[in-house]
Motif scaffolding. Structure first.
Motif, PDB file in Angstrom:
ATOM      1  N   ALA A   1       3.963  41.017  -1.124  1.00 36.40           N
ATOM      2  CA  ALA A   1       4.465  41.911  -2.164  1.00 36.40           C
ATOM      3  C   ALA A   1       5.881  42.349  -1.805  1.00 36.40           C
ATOM      4  N   MET A   2       6.659  42.663  -2.834  1.00 38.69           N
ATOM      5  CA  MET A   2       8.024  43.143  -2.636  1.00 38.69           C
ATOM      6  C   MET A   2       8.192  44.423  -3.420  1.00 38.69           C
ATOM      7  N   GLY A   3       8.987  45.293  -2.901  1.00 41.21           N
ATOM      8  CA  GLY A   3       9.300  46.530  -3.594  1.00 41.21           C
ATOM      9  C   GLY A   3      10.798  46.793  -3.541  1.00 41.21           C
ATOM     10  N   TRP A   4      11.323  47.388  -4.583  1.00 42.62           N
ATOM     11  CA  TRP A   4      12.735  47.718  -4.639  1.00 42.62           C
ATOM     12  C   TRP A   4      12.940  48.815  -5.672  1.00 42.62           C
ATOM     13  N   GLN A   5      14.087  49.428  -5.595  1.00 43.14           N
ATOM     14  CA  GLN A   5      14.451  50.449  -6.579  1.00 43.14           C
ATOM     15  C   GLN A   5      15.238  49.773  -7.687  1.00 43.14           C
ATOM     16  N   PRO A   6      14.693  49.786  -8.917  1.00 47.29           N
ATOM     17  CA  PRO A   6      15.360  49.062  -9.994  1.00 47.29           C
ATOM     18  C   PRO A   6      16.708  49.645 -10.393  1.00 47.29           C
TER      19      PRO A   6
ATOM     20  N   LEU B   1      20.699  41.379  -5.347  1.00 47.88           N
ATOM     21  CA  LEU B   1      19.267  41.683  -5.405  1.00 47.88           C
ATOM     22  C   LEU B   1      18.629  40.985  -6.607  1.00 47.88           C
ATOM     23  N   ARG B   2      19.282  41.048  -7.746  1.00 47.83           N
ATOM     24  CA  ARG B   2      18.725  40.387  -8.938  1.00 47.83           C
ATOM     25  C   ARG B   2      18.613  38.879  -8.708  1.00 47.83           C
ATOM     26  N   ASN B   3      19.607  38.283  -8.085  1.00 46.45           N
ATOM     27  CA  ASN B   3      19.560  36.847  -7.787  1.00 46.45           C
ATOM     28  C   ASN B   3      18.434  36.527  -6.807  1.00 46.45           C
ATOM     29  N   PHE B   4      18.268  37.389  -5.797  1.00 47.25           N
ATOM     30  CA  PHE B   4      17.191  37.193  -4.822  1.00 47.25           C
ATOM     31  C   PHE B   4      15.830  37.265  -5.521  1.00 47.25           C
ATOM     32  N   LEU B   5      15.634  38.268  -6.370  1.00 42.69           N
ATOM     33  CA  LEU B   5      14.364  38.417  -7.077  1.00 42.69           C
ATOM     34  C   LEU B   5      14.093  37.211  -7.972  1.00 42.69           C
ATOM     35  N   GLU B   6      15.117  36.701  -8.623  1.00 43.59           N
ATOM     36  CA  GLU B   6      14.944  35.516  -9.467  1.00 43.59           C
ATOM     37  C   GLU B   6      14.569  34.304  -8.613  1.00 43.59           C
ATOM     38  N   ALA B   7      15.171  34.176  -7.440  1.00 40.00           N
ATOM     39  CA  ALA B   7      14.830  33.070  -6.532  1.00 40.00           C
ATOM     40  C   ALA B   7      13.376  33.168  -6.080  1.00 40.00           C
ATOM     41  N   VAL B   8      12.920  34.379  -5.783  1.00 39.34           N
ATOM     42  CA  VAL B   8      11.528  34.577  -5.372  1.00 39.34           C
ATOM     43  C   VAL B   8      10.590  34.212  -6.519  1.00 39.34           C
ATOM     44  N   ARG B   9      10.899  34.676  -7.707  1.00 38.23           N
ATOM     45  CA  ARG B   9      10.055  34.357  -8.868  1.00 38.23           C
ATOM     46  C   ARG B   9      10.009  32.849  -9.109  1.00 38.23           C
ATOM     47  N   SER B  10      11.142  32.203  -9.034  1.00 34.89           N
ATOM     48  CA  SER B  10      11.221  30.766  -9.251  1.00 34.89           C
ATOM     49  C   SER B  10      10.427  30.013  -8.183  1.00 34.89           C
ATOM     50  N   THR B  11      10.601  30.402  -6.942  1.00 38.18           N
ATOM     51  CA  THR B  11       9.864  29.768  -5.850  1.00 38.18           C
ATOM     52  C   THR B  11       8.370  29.976  -6.019  1.00 38.18           C
ATOM     53  N   SER B  12       7.982  31.158  -6.449  1.00 35.57           N
ATOM     54  CA  SER B  12       6.571  31.455  -6.680  1.00 35.57           C
ATOM     55  C   SER B  12       5.992  30.518  -7.732  1.00 35.57           C
TER      56      SER B  12
END
Length: 147
Positions: free
Chosen positions: A107-112, A119-130
């Motif tokens: 799980a990941m947590g962050w302050q939106p 951070l947005r690019n990292f989150l998109e990379a995680v979603r894509s990899t998932s």
């Protein structure tokens, strides 16, 4: 978890594997101090399946574990995510009776508010990899990395 076996290993042609099928095979694992909980859970799962894993080699990094498997030194239980590494000479076999204790979630947590572009690019990379990983899991029985 899935079984990583050398591509020339008898298990490599199987579409699935049971934990008991690993009895008598040499194991490659990460060192106990690196992850005492998971190491213990793998060992206990093997004992429940009727055997004590014969750990012949330990390695700290997944790439090294898979390289040792490819070299024919043994088999390993690895996270499904390791299948994306595509190490030549390694076959990944689904483990159909893995105890629930061997599964875990990330799980990941962050302050939106104030999320920077990085951070947005990292989150998109995680979603894509998932999503890619989910696709890999769906076709895992036919997946072999022998090239």
């Amino acid at each position: 978890m899935v079984v990583a076996a050398p591509s020339h290993h008898p298990l490599a042609v199987s579409n699935f594997c049971r934990l008991a099928d690993l009895a008598g095979h040499d194991f490659i694992m990460f060192p106990h101090p690196q992850g005492t909980t998971l190491h213990g859970r793998i060992t206990n799962a093997c004992r429940t399946a009727g055997f004590v894993p014969n750990i012949v080699q330990e390695a700290r990094h997944m790439h090294t574990i898979l390289s040792l498997v490819a070299a024919g030194l043994g088999v390993s239980l690895v996270p499904v995510g390791a299948t994306t590494m595509k190490i030549a000479g390694v076959a990944f076999i689904p483990l159909i009776d893995a105890p629930v204790e061997l599964a875990w979630e990330l799980a990941m947590g962050w302050q939106p508010r104030g999320a920077r572009k990085a951070l947005r690019n990292f989150l998109e990379a995680v979603r894509s990899t998932s999503q890619e990983l989910k696709s890999e899991i769906a076709c895992l029985p036919n997946q072999r990395s022998n090239s």
